[in-house]
Write a protein that holds these residues in place. Structure first.
Motif, PDB file in Angstrom:
ATOM      1  N   GLY A   1       0.912  -1.200   0.174  1.00 44.57           N
ATOM      2  CA  GLY A   1       0.135   0.180  -0.147  1.00 44.57           C
ATOM      3  C   GLY A   1       0.763   1.183   0.026  1.00 44.57           C
ATOM      4  O   GLY A   1       0.550   2.360  -0.773  1.00 44.57           O
ATOM      5  N   LEU A   2       1.831   1.303   0.825  1.00 41.43           N
ATOM      6  CA  LEU A   2       2.603   2.385   0.963  1.00 41.43           C
ATOM      7  C   LEU A   2       3.759   2.563  -0.279  1.00 41.43           C
ATOM      8  O   LEU A   2       3.797   3.930  -0.771  1.00 41.43           O
ATOM      9  CB  LEU A   2       3.646   2.476   1.938  1.00 41.43           C
ATOM     10  CG  LEU A   2       2.994   2.698   3.383  1.00 41.43           C
ATOM     11  CD1 LEU A   2       3.756   2.465   4.430  1.00 41.43           C
ATOM     12  CD2 LEU A   2       2.442   4.341   3.430  1.00 41.43           C
TER      13      LEU A   2
ATOM     14  N   ALA B   1      -1.059  10.885   6.658  1.00 42.45           N
ATOM     15  CA  ALA B   1      -2.597  10.488   5.778  1.00 42.45           C
ATOM     16  C   ALA B   1      -2.294   8.958   5.143  1.00 42.45           C
ATOM     17  O   ALA B   1      -3.070   8.157   4.916  1.00 42.45           O
ATOM     18  CB  ALA B   1      -2.495  11.448   4.751  1.00 42.45           C
ATOM     19  N   GLU B   2      -0.961   8.630   4.748  1.00 39.77           N
ATOM     20  CA  GLU B   2      -0.508   7.367   4.184  1.00 39.77           C
ATOM     21  C   GLU B   2      -0.836   6.492   5.164  1.00 39.77           C
ATOM     22  O   GLU B   2      -1.358   5.091   4.854  1.00 39.77           O
ATOM     23  CB  GLU B   2       0.850   7.337   3.646  1.00 39.77           C
ATOM     24  CG  GLU B   2       0.825   8.107   2.492  1.00 39.77           C
ATOM     25  CD  GLU B   2       2.316   8.441   1.789  1.00 39.77           C
ATOM     26  OE1 GLU B   2       2.738   8.556   0.623  1.00 39.77           O
ATOM     27  OE2 GLU B   2       3.387   8.383   2.693  1.00 39.77           O
ATOM     28  N   LEU B   3      -0.522   6.592   6.292  1.00 43.45           N
ATOM     29  CA  LEU B   3      -0.356   5.476   7.315  1.00 43.45           C
ATOM     30  C   LEU B   3      -1.830   5.236   7.707  1.00 43.45           C
ATOM     31  O   LEU B   3      -2.282   4.101   8.020  1.00 43.45           O
ATOM     32  CB  LEU B   3       0.380   5.932   8.423  1.00 43.45           C
ATOM     33  CG  LEU B   3       1.849   6.054   8.434  1.00 43.45           C
ATOM     34  CD1 LEU B   3       2.672   6.230   9.704  1.00 43.45           C
ATOM     35  CD2 LEU B   3       2.484   4.528   7.933  1.00 43.45           C
ATOM     36  N   ALA B   4      -2.682   6.316   7.648  1.00 43.37           N
ATOM     37  CA  ALA B   4      -3.958   6.232   8.246  1.00 43.37           C
ATOM     38  C   ALA B   4      -4.707   5.349   6.911  1.00 43.37           C
ATOM     39  O   ALA B   4      -5.621   4.556   7.475  1.00 43.37           O
ATOM     40  CB  ALA B   4      -4.519   7.627   8.100  1.00 43.37           C
ATOM     41  N   ALA B   5      -4.454   5.596   5.814  1.00 45.75           N
ATOM     42  CA  ALA B   5      -4.854   4.786   4.657  1.00 45.75           C
ATOM     43  C   ALA B   5      -4.633   3.289   4.718  1.00 45.75           C
ATOM     44  O   ALA B   5      -5.322   2.554   4.448  1.00 45.75           O
ATOM     45  CB  ALA B   5      -4.539   5.664   3.616  1.00 45.75           C
ATOM     46  N   LEU B   6      -3.307   3.083   4.971  1.00 44.95           N
ATOM     47  CA  LEU B   6      -2.877   1.876   5.060  1.00 44.95           C
ATOM     48  C   LEU B   6      -3.603   1.061   6.073  1.00 44.95           C
ATOM     49  O   LEU B   6      -3.768  -0.125   6.189  1.00 44.95           O
ATOM     50  CB  LEU B   6      -1.224   1.782   5.440  1.00 44.95           C
ATOM     51  CG  LEU B   6      -0.533   0.365   5.441  1.00 44.95           C
ATOM     52  CD1 LEU B   6      -0.563  -0.162   3.862  1.00 44.95           C
ATOM     53  CD2 LEU B   6       0.644   0.622   5.809  1.00 44.95           C
ATOM     54  N   ALA B   7      -4.099   1.630   7.292  1.00 40.56           N
ATOM     55  CA  ALA B   7      -4.697   0.732   8.491  1.00 40.56           C
ATOM     56  C   ALA B   7      -6.057   0.934   8.319  1.00 40.56           C
ATOM     57  O   ALA B   7      -6.785   0.166   8.973  1.00 40.56           O
ATOM     58  CB  ALA B   7      -4.216   1.907   9.594  1.00 40.56           C
TER      59      ALA B   7
END
Length: 226
Positions: free
Chosen positions: A128-129, A197-203
Motif C-alpha cells: 500500500g505504501l 495520511a498514508e499510514l491512516a489509509a494503510l490502516a
C-alpha cells in the motif's frame, strides 16, 4: 543503529551461505524462494518505508516443519544473521546482491531473477505504501529504475508498455546499480517517511458504510507490478 563497529554482525561465511542454500533447496517447491530470493526479500524490507517483523517475512521463506528443534534453531539463526548483515552492509557500502546462475551456450551467467522475485515480495509486504508513493512521486520510480528493468526483463514485473529485452551489457549495467539503488531508496525513505495520511489509509480496512473499499495494488501472482 547504536552498535559499535566491533559489535556489528558479520556477513555469513561461504560455509554458512552454503548451509542455508542447501536447506532452502531441499525444501524447494514451485513458487518458493531460494537463497537469492530470500536475499532480495530481506533487501526490500531493509530499505522499505516501515519495519517488517520476522513473524511477517518468515512465512515467505519457511513452509515446512523442521525435522527437529536443532535444525529449526540453526536455520532461524542463519536467516537472522543474513537479515542483520544486509543493514550493516548497506551502512558501510559493502552490500552485494546474492544472485543465481543460469546455464547458457557459453557457460553459466549471473541471473537476477530470483533476487528480483524476492525483492518484489518484500515490497508486497508493504504494498500500500510503496504503490501510493510510486504513483505520487516520480523520483522514487526513477530511483528504482535499474531494479525494475531487471524485474521486467526477467518477467517478474509486468510493463504497461512494450518492453524490449535488455542486452547483455545493459543487464550487467543494471546489476552493477543494485547496491547504489538500494542505498538511494533507503535514503529516500529516511528523508521522505510515510505521511500520517498514508499510514491512516494503510490502516483503514474499508471505507465508511455504503462506500467501497479502495482497490488493492495491481499484482500478478502475488507480485508487485506496474
Amino acid at each position: 543503529m547504536n552498535n559499535t563497529p566491533d559489535e556489528w554482525p558479520s556477513s555469513l561465511t561461504d560455509e554458512e551461505l552454503d548451509e542455508l542454500d542447501r536447506y532452502l533447496r531441499a525444501h524447494a517447491e514451485e513458487g518458493r524462494l531460494l537463497l537469492d530470493g530470500v536475499h532480495g526479500l530481506l533487501s526490500a524490507i531493509a530499505v522499505g518505508p516501515l519495519e517488517v517483523l520476522p513473524d511477517e517475512w518468515l512465512s515467505e521463506v519457511l513452509h515446512d516443519a523442521f525435522a527437529d528443534e536443532g535444525e529449526g534453531n540453526r536455520v532461524l539463526e542463519l536467516l537472522a544473521k543474513l537479515n542483520d548483515s544486509i543493514r550493516v552492509e548497506l551502512d558501510v557500502d559493502a552490500y552485494e546482491p546474492i544472485l543465481g546462475e543460469v546455464d547458457t551456450d557459453t557457460g553459466p551467467v549471473l541471473s537476477a531473477a530470483g533476487w528480483c522475485e524476492g525483492f518484489s515480495r518484500g515490497i508486497d509486504l508493504r504494498a500500500g505504501l510503496w504503490e501510493k508513493r510510486l504513483a505520487d512521486d516520480p523520483q522514487l520510480m526513477e530511483l528504482l529504475g535499474p531494479i525494475m528493468a531487471l524485474a521486467v526483463d526477467e518477467g517478474i514485473l509486468s510493463a504497461e508498455a512494450e518492453f524490449e529485452k535488455l542486452t547483455d551489457e545493459e543487464y550487467n549495467e543494471c546489476l552493477a546499480q543494485v547496491a547504489p539503488v538500494l542505498n538511494a531508496v533507503d535514503q529516500y525513505w529516511r528523508e521522505h517517511p510515510p505521511t500520517e495520511a498514508e499510514l491512516a489509509a494503510l490502516a483503514r480496512p474499508a471505507t465508511a458504510e455504503g462506500g467501497t473499499a479502495p482497490s488493492p495494488p495491481r499484482q500478478r501472482s502475488g507480485h508487485w507490478v506496474h
